[in-house]
Design an enzyme around this catalytic site. Structure first.
Site, short mmCIF file in Angstrom:
data_model
loop_
_atom_site.label_atom_id
_atom_site.label_comp_id
_atom_site.label_asym_id
_atom_site.label_seq_id
_atom_site.Cartn_x
_atom_site.Cartn_y
_atom_site.Cartn_z
N HIS A 123 -24.92 31.16 -7.07
CA HIS A 123 -23.60 30.90 -6.46
C HIS A 123 -23.29 29.40 -6.39
O HIS A 123 -22.14 29.03 -6.11
CB HIS A 123 -23.53 31.47 -5.04
CG HIS A 123 -23.66 32.95 -4.96
ND1 HIS A 123 -22.85 33.81 -5.67
CD2 HIS A 123 -24.52 33.75 -4.26
CE1 HIS A 123 -23.20 35.06 -5.40
NE2 HIS A 123 -24.22 35.05 -4.56
N HIS A 162 -24.67 40.53 -6.44
CA HIS A 162 -23.49 39.67 -6.28
C HIS A 162 -23.15 38.99 -7.61
O HIS A 162 -24.06 38.62 -8.36
CB HIS A 162 -23.76 38.60 -5.21
CG HIS A 162 -24.18 39.16 -3.89
ND1 HIS A 162 -25.51 39.26 -3.50
CD2 HIS A 162 -23.44 39.68 -2.88
CE1 HIS A 162 -25.57 39.80 -2.30
NE2 HIS A 162 -24.33 40.07 -1.89
ZN LIG Z 1 -27.30 38.56 -4.40
#
Ligand SMILES: [Zn+2]
Length: 311
Positions: A123, A162
């Site tokens: 991320h 994610h």
């Molecule tokens: Zn994750």
């Protein structure tokens, strides 16, 4: 054999009451020892990522900001991301592990590597920490492959639950590093729609498989394989990197797409098949998420077992 990267410093990234905590790695390392897999791997020594390596992905001012924040004792740098005194060192050692694994695998010291590192990275954005991540280790490693080892075509496969928004952003217009992600949708961080396919020289080098909660596992595996095979045929990678998150497990406290431990063996085998077809079997895997320590440890166990015994 497989190269296995572990180091006690990764457990000194201290996060307090937070799902991304040091016991994750402690559980993995204990489990790999217990089932005898750690002994079957080569465990290299390696260096911290250099500023030059980090600066291919991150703004140097941001790197300095993280260093100073940690040196001052740390704190919460954004909503989800905690920094402690040793977090900067752990994060640059994590990126360094991924770069060292790329160097050794490209140099044919071994065909595969697994980096068991913290904090995770996918991320992290060029100028920002995000979602437990400080530096984007897999992105730094992909750039190492291109800049230091003269590869023209690298593929990153991200099966963390994610979407790897940071990695996608960094290679959006790249055209040398392809990115494929399968992830829960709609879900954090909100990116990763199937119409996000790259831009400029990178147009068509990004592929996303957003998966609704409740999707049958047979469909999940079929979509993973179909999209990965299609992108690999386009990229024709010389090296495959895996953002290996295990938070799609059905007992994960913050993720979950109903996967069982054994499903991570299947995902590994699908990636290995693509790597054999295009990249001489060369795979470097880097740990991302996975927040149920016992299920994470078991999932990493079947992942490493598949890396050690490609079918
Ligand atoms: Zn994750």
């Amino acid at each position: 054999m497989t190269l296995l990267y572990t180091n006690p410093l990764f457990q000194q990234h201290v996060t307090g009451a937070h799902p991304e905590h040091p016991r994750r790695l402690a559980a993995i390392e204990a489990h790999l020892k217990e089932i005898g897999l750690a002994d079957r791997c080569t465990q290299p020594q390696w260096q911290f990522a250099t500023l030059e390596q980090l600066a291919r992905i991150h703004d140097p001012g941001y790197v300095e900001q993280i260093q100073k924040y940690a040196a001052a004792g740390g704190g919460r740098i954004e909503a989800d991301t905690v920094i402690s005194e040793r977090s900067y060192d752990a994060a640059i050692l994590a990126a360094g592990a991924a770069c060292d694994a790329v160097r050794r695998v490209v140099g044919s010291e071994d065909q595969s590597a697994l980096c068991l590192v913290r904090p995770p990275g996918h991320h992290a954005r060029p100028h920002d920490a995000m979602g437990f991540c400080l530096f984007n280790s897999i992105a730094v490693a992909a750039r190492c492959a291109v800049a230091e080892h003269q590869l023209d075509r690298v593929l990153i496969v991200d099966w963390d639950v994610h979407h790897g928004n940071g990695t996608q952003e960094m290679f959006w217009e790249d055209g040398r590093v392809g990115f494929f992600s399968i992830h829960r949708w709609p879900f954090y961080p909100g990116t990763g729609d199937s119409n996000e396919t790259g831009g400029g020289r990178g147009l068509g080098w990004i592929a996303n498989e957003p998966v609704k909660y409740g999707t049958p596992l047979t469909e999940f595996h079929a979509r993973f394989e179909r999209s990965l095979v299609a992108l690999a045929a386009k990229v024709r990678p010389q090296l495959v990197l895996i953002s290996a998150g295990f938070d799609a497990h059905r007992q994960d406290p913050i993720g979950s797409l109903d996967l069982e431990v054994v499903d991570f063996a299947r995902l590994t085998q699908i990636v290995l098949a693509a790597a054999r077809e295009h990249a001489g079997g060369r795979v470097v895997s880097v740990l991302e998420g996975g927040y149920n320590p016992q299920r994470l440890a078991e999932s990493v166990g079947v992942h490493l077992n598949a890396l050690l015994k490609p079918s």
